[in-house]
Design an enzyme around this catalytic site. Structure first.
Site, PDB file in Angstrom:
ATOM      1  N   HIS A   1     -23.569  35.454  26.970  1.00  9.12           N
ATOM      2  CA  HIS A   1     -23.550  35.660  28.425  1.00  9.12           C
ATOM      3  C   HIS A   1     -24.763  36.470  28.862  1.00  9.12           C
ATOM      4  CE1 HIS A   1     -19.420  34.916  27.086  1.00  9.12           C
ATOM      5  NE2 HIS A   1     -19.134  34.497  28.298  1.00  9.12           N
TER       6      HIS A   1
ATOM      7  N   ASP B   1     -16.670  41.420  38.657  1.00  7.09           N
ATOM      8  CA  ASP B   1     -15.725  40.771  39.561  1.00  7.09           C
ATOM      9  C   ASP B   1     -14.442  40.382  38.833  1.00  7.09           C
ATOM     10  OD1 ASP B   1     -17.165  40.605  42.130  1.00  7.09           O
ATOM     11  OD2 ASP B   1     -18.597  39.379  41.012  1.00  7.09           O
TER      12      ASP B   1
ATOM     13  N   ILE C   1     -20.499  36.281  41.418  1.00  2.55           N
ATOM     14  CA  ILE C   1     -20.433  35.018  40.660  1.00  2.55           C
ATOM     15  C   ILE C   1     -19.405  35.192  39.558  1.00  2.55           C
ATOM     16  CG2 ILE C   1     -21.668  33.493  39.041  1.00  2.55           C
ATOM     17  CD1 ILE C   1     -22.686  33.091  41.845  1.00  2.55           C
TER      18      ILE C   1
ATOM     19  N   HIS D   1     -23.996  32.607  33.706  1.00  2.00           N
ATOM     20  CA  HIS D   1     -22.931  33.533  33.319  1.00  2.00           C
ATOM     21  C   HIS D   1     -22.652  33.491  31.818  1.00  2.00           C
ATOM     22  CE1 HIS D   1     -19.024  35.611  33.303  1.00  2.00           C
ATOM     23  NE2 HIS D   1     -18.682  34.682  32.440  1.00  2.00           N
TER      24      HIS D   1
ATOM     25  N   HIS E   1      16.436  49.224  25.179  1.00  2.00           N
ATOM     26  CA  HIS E   1      17.200  48.098  25.712  1.00  2.00           C
ATOM     27  C   HIS E   1      16.763  46.834  24.973  1.00  2.00           C
ATOM     28  CE1 HIS E   1      17.744  51.311  28.559  1.00  2.00           C
ATOM     29  NE2 HIS E   1      18.630  50.641  29.257  1.00  2.00           N
TER      30      HIS E   1
ATOM     31  N   HIS F   1      16.203  40.489  31.756  1.00  2.00           N
ATOM     32  CA  HIS F   1      15.996  41.810  31.157  1.00  2.00           C
ATOM     33  C   HIS F   1      16.394  41.862  29.680  1.00  2.00           C
ATOM     34  CE1 HIS F   1      15.403  42.889  35.290  1.00  2.00           C
ATOM     35  NE2 HIS F   1      15.289  44.172  35.032  1.00  2.00           N
TER      36      HIS F   1
END
Lengths: 670, 670
Positions: free
Chosen positions: A31, A161, A193, A268, A467, A479
């Site tokens: 990158h 970002d 970007i 990128h 739990h 749960h």
């Protein structure tokens, strides 16, 4: 631009850029965009502000740096190389992303000295940064004296970002604002970007306003590409605000300098390509061969070595002074940093007999935590808003709050994922702290990415999960863990322990504390409901992972294998079978991970190959149990979701009764 | 206060409060505080605004209601009972939280008609709400005509402090703001109490400002306990703003009416106790026995039945009109809602021969998605900012954006968890949409809570996961799944498929689409790297979960069992072993879940008990494989974290080579 017009600082910054460009190009993977855009802010930070010692990357009082946008790893490797760390040589940079290199795809603290935390999964790094800053605040409040400061550093984070889109960063930053962590400074590489293109496609919120809403001090550097003074002024302003963390939005151009790819997603996550590399060289006036760094640059950047030695020397003097004035505190500080446990610490762990009162293991956990808290002042943690369900409060020890950082009870809020990453950050502060984070076992699902990273990155955290089954009861299937234990046991390097009673809970904490000091995380699973204390359970047994709790004379006809709340069912069923003339062994297996790590002889002694009739009993899924029960064995397990009803009713209905264990055992016995 | 002074509306609101108080008291389990505080806003919403038909809870054009603070389930059950739903009678309320009841601890859409989504794990509901609103926006844009609106409803959510602390809600709400979902209206029950006490201990951010930063329209009702007109005006104002979602902060008192427990954490998650129940009755002037509701109240609230019938009738007329004018669109709409697939849809799925080009299965996935998109207009989804890595773009079909809701390519941003909950919401809109969400397989860790909820709550989502092993390569251990497949296979009701090549990818989509229409989620795991197309793979094979790909004459000496990218290794190893005179079977097992569900005869035919020498080959952990390889079998697997290096190097180094498979097989053969 012509090279002649470049200032030394520009040359330094372009050195970072081209180390990234060329390393990614050589690997044909990586990158380049972030390092090219964020090089100015990173350089200003490392050159003008950050205090570290390249020749001793673990120097205690260093400023911590986190590259939360971990995909830009070449930025960090370039900095480490330029500043004179031995961990990253130019040869290492040439090996970027290759097998066995010091320069893996994302920064890994366990591979490369100078990397504080492992990043890459987005949002984790900034949340680790909150943990690092909390560790600093705690130790500073605990050890510093009006006339002697030995803990005093900043935590700097560069995030992107992507980090800001992830919920985990929001959770941790909200807490950081609440806590007013003034020494946390985050530089947001605002390059608009992400992989899918412009952030306009999905991310148009006002990030600065959001951080203001969290209670942060927020600044903006509009031209992060060239305005070095603007960056420096912002960092100065950030340091001047001591009661709030600061977020500096630094607007940059991703892939700055690339004529055709800057400001596009194309830069990128892929190499620029040879043609564009050449065009970028021309555009930035970079006349050097790949991996060649101008002498002037190195001469300048390597001043960090001398600077760093000076910082450490000053600190060593301060520490010596502190030792002279405060020998007791200094001894404790040195023990913290050494990572050693105090002698005899484990003597406080309680033991029980079968006559002792039946209690939930979460209650035994509370006892252990509170017995340990006075002897282990490095124990610090809390719950994600379930303190009185998880029973994790260290009594009489105070709440870690703004201005009360010396305290050890942390309220994480309903932020499991943030809690996870913060605990990792506290552990990776490297100061001997043993952080713990608690929630219901089922909600490990919310924080799994952080639990995994604790195991990957050698973060000695204790995950306290209560739990732990359908015994949870009325809250119902949302749960009640079913597959949760299996899914956690599958994580490499994570030890999962599900104790059966008081002794095994003490044993579980003994393992967890010792592992934490070896930088290994442990996850503890405790019951909500009462469990009897069993004859024969032991702290030592837990240390083996599994052990024989009840045995027959001679080779057993059948082995019942239980964990946690189901061990007592096995014991009672065994009594009944024995009364009917069967030879029955009961094996308690609080930790399959630990048992798997025992030698073959021990494993054979507990689960002999010759005994093929084996029945596992655990109030969770069968997934994973065939390894222990074998082809002819069976499981009492639940391969569906749970149900809302009182816990005892759930247990009975799902087959966790002595009668059903007996019936299944008899089926096996034929 | 004396009962005489109570208005009818107050009586209605107190009816909700006492149904909650008394049901929790009877169960001695549950959460009375939220219903007591949120009853006014809920009543105003359900009585004055919401459009629904109690006698047809599935009426298509109903407003959707989500209780994101799912622990306050009694609020919703009270509303369903009062408004005349058949799904919740007073007897059901008396059975709150009991085995087999219609009133489980948290709202479960698969148990109780009128409950849209399953909530309880905090933050999920509001994010589901974003998905519901996106579904509405999409269908409205797709089907409505200037002269005929058949899709036109609001999505209302009540969420609490806990929801707002969770990162998943932040992710989804940021996207909702970006998308400008004007028909999403969230009422934030701002009671400043969570389980650990005052939200002051951990949550002091400015929530309203944060939502403004997301681009929401934000309102505040300062007295949510008694200001019914204020609540009504805020909802009206929310409806008037059509280009932004609205968050109405409604400040309330948790446990309103309880003299000693209101505004404390004590009323959050436990029964009031008989004494306090009595005091609360006195305080609110409630003269009725437990579960007795005044006639006047029922007379008023049950008007919802007639009102609802009218709404549906009007809509039926509109639909009839639409059918007349737009028969083709109407036919498609009706097929959508029916949940049926169009005839012959699966004919578009491509098949391959061994001569076809080697490709990554993610590329085959792209082909399937794009072949399916035209024949299945209900297919809608996207990636968490990895569109061109996951290869999930539906080409030529446009981006789902503000004002472009008719399109089907969603940019979720780097928000895996939000994406998960949004996809669940779209699926549970019940309109036949087949949502899909994509990221790297490893990042299922970020969204696991939502994936689990898709399986629990019958949400027919397709989870498209790429980069499914260490074959991912250079990104390194943070990005390489090891335990991920195992941890997902362990989830009940979730089908996990890891196809080996093109044919198996088509087979995987056939299963996934069919399951989606049966409201079952499927998770698909695809390779980053090229894989050869194998002789004998088939769509039909995938439907059985596992099948014989290569076989020997007579009983095999050994069975090689592979999944995904490792099947071809098994095939090549088998050829070599066969050449050496061994009898070898190769079983491809794209889905252990589906295989486990086959009848015993089929399973025996594929993996005969008599053949005990079995070797599984999967580039993931061994956890879970002993079930298939048995006590005498072995695995080629990875029980440690991965490493950063080119994918092929990783595969080789970790033992995923023909040589190593051969060596392991020969070891087994002795």
């Amino acid at each position: 631009m012509a090279v002649a017009t470049q200032s030394l600082e520009e040359l330094c910054i372009n050195s970072i850029r081209f180390l990234a460009v060329d390393a990614v190009q050589k690997a044909n993977s990586g990158h380049p965009g972030l390092p090219m855009g964020a090089a100015p802010m990173a350089f200003v930070l490392w050159d003008r502000f950050m205090r570290y010692n390249p020749k001793n990357p673990k120097w205690f009082n260093r400023d911590r740096f986190v590259l939360s946008a971990g995909h830009g790893s070449m930025l960090q490797y370039a900095l480490l190389y330029l500043m004179g760390y031995d961990s990253v040589t130019i040869e290492d940079i040439k090996q970027f992303r290759q097998w066995g290199s010091k320069t893996p795809g994302h920064p890994e603290n366990f591979v490369t000295a100078g990397v504080e935390v492992t990043t890459g999964p987005l949002g984790q790094g900034i949340a680790n940064g909150v943990g690092l800053a909390m560790a600093e605040a705690h130790l500073a409040a605990k050890f510093n004296k009006p006339d002697a400061k030995i803990v005093d550093h900043y935590t700097y984070v560069i995030l992107g970002d992507g980090c800001n889109m992830e919920g985990v960063s929001g959770e941790a930053c909200s807490l950081a604002g609440h806590l007013g962590l003034g020494k946390l400074i985050a530089l947001y590489d605002d390059n608009h970007i992400s992989i899918d293109g412009s952030t306009d496609v999905a991310f148009t919120e006002d990030v600065s306003k959001r951080f203001e809403a969290y209670g942060w001090h927020v600044l903006h550097v509009k031209d992060g590409n060239t305005d070095l003074e603007g960056i420096a002024k912002a960092i100065e302003a950030a340091k001047a605000v001591t009661d709030k963390p600061t977020m500096i939005k630094v607007t940059t151009t991703i892939g700055y300098g690339s004529p055709n790819k800057a400001n596009t997603a194309g830069v990128h996550g892929a190499a620029l390509g040879n043609d564009e590399v050449k065009l970028t060289r021309d555009n930035l006036g970079w006349q050097y061969e790949p991996f060649a760094i101008p002498e002037d640059v190195l001469k300048h950047t390597r001043k960090a070595v001398e600077r760093g030695a000076g910082y450490e020397e000053d600190w060593n003097k301060a520490l010596a002074d502190y030792k002279a004035k405060y020998p007791q505190e200094a001894a404790e500080f040195e023990r913290f940093v050494s990572g050693k446990l105090p002698d005899g610490w484990d003597k406080v762990l309680p033991t029980y007999t079968a006559e002792d009162k039946a209690l939930p293991t979460r209650k035994h956990s509370e006892t252990c935590l509170n017995k340990l808290a006075p002897v282990l002042p490095e124990l610090i943690g809390g719950s994600a808003d379930l303190t009185h369900s998880n029973l994790t409060e260290l009594k009489g020890i105070g709440e870690f709050q703004k201005g009360q950082y010396q305290n050890r009870n942390i309220h994480f809020g309903v932020r499991e994922h943030g809690m996870g990453a913060i605990c990792n950050g506290m552990a990776l502060h490297g100061s001997g702290l043993i952080p713990y984070g608690a929630t219901f076992l089922i909600f490990t699902d919310y924080m799994r990415a952080s639990i995994r990273l604790s195991a990957l990155s050698d973060a000695g955290v204790i995950w306290v999960m209560t739990h732990d089954s359908i015994g949870q009861g009325e809250d119902g299937p949302t749960h009640q863990p079913i597959e949760t234990l299996a899914s956690l046991r599958a994580i490499p390097n994570l030890t999962v322990i599900r104790p059966a009673d008081g002794n095994e809970t003490s044993g579980a904490y003994k393992v967890a504390i010792e592992k934490a000091k070896k930088n290994e995380p442990t996850l503890l699973a405790f019951s909500r409901q009462n469990l009897p204390n069993l004859a024969g359970t032991s702290i030592e047994g837990v240390a083996k992972g599994a052990y024989i709790l009840v045995d027959s004379d001679g080779t057993p006809d059948i082995i019942l294998i239980g964990t946690g709340s189901e061990v007592s069912l096995c014991v009672t069923a065994a009594e009944k079978l024995t009364a009917e003339g069967k030879k029955v062994r009961v094996v308690s297996i609080p930790s399959t991970d630990i048992f798997d790590a025992q030698d073959a002889a021990y494993k054979e002694s507990v689960l002999p190959k010759a005994v093929t009739k084996r029945l596992s009993v655990e109030a969770g899924c069968s997934f994973g149990w065939h390894k222990y029960v074998g082809a002819e064995g069976d499981t009492v397990s639940i391969d569906r979701f749970g149900a809302s009803a009182p816990g005892g009713v759930c247990m009975e209905k799902f087959g966790f009764s002595v009668d059903n264990v007996l019936a299944k055992a008899k089926e096996l016995l034929g």
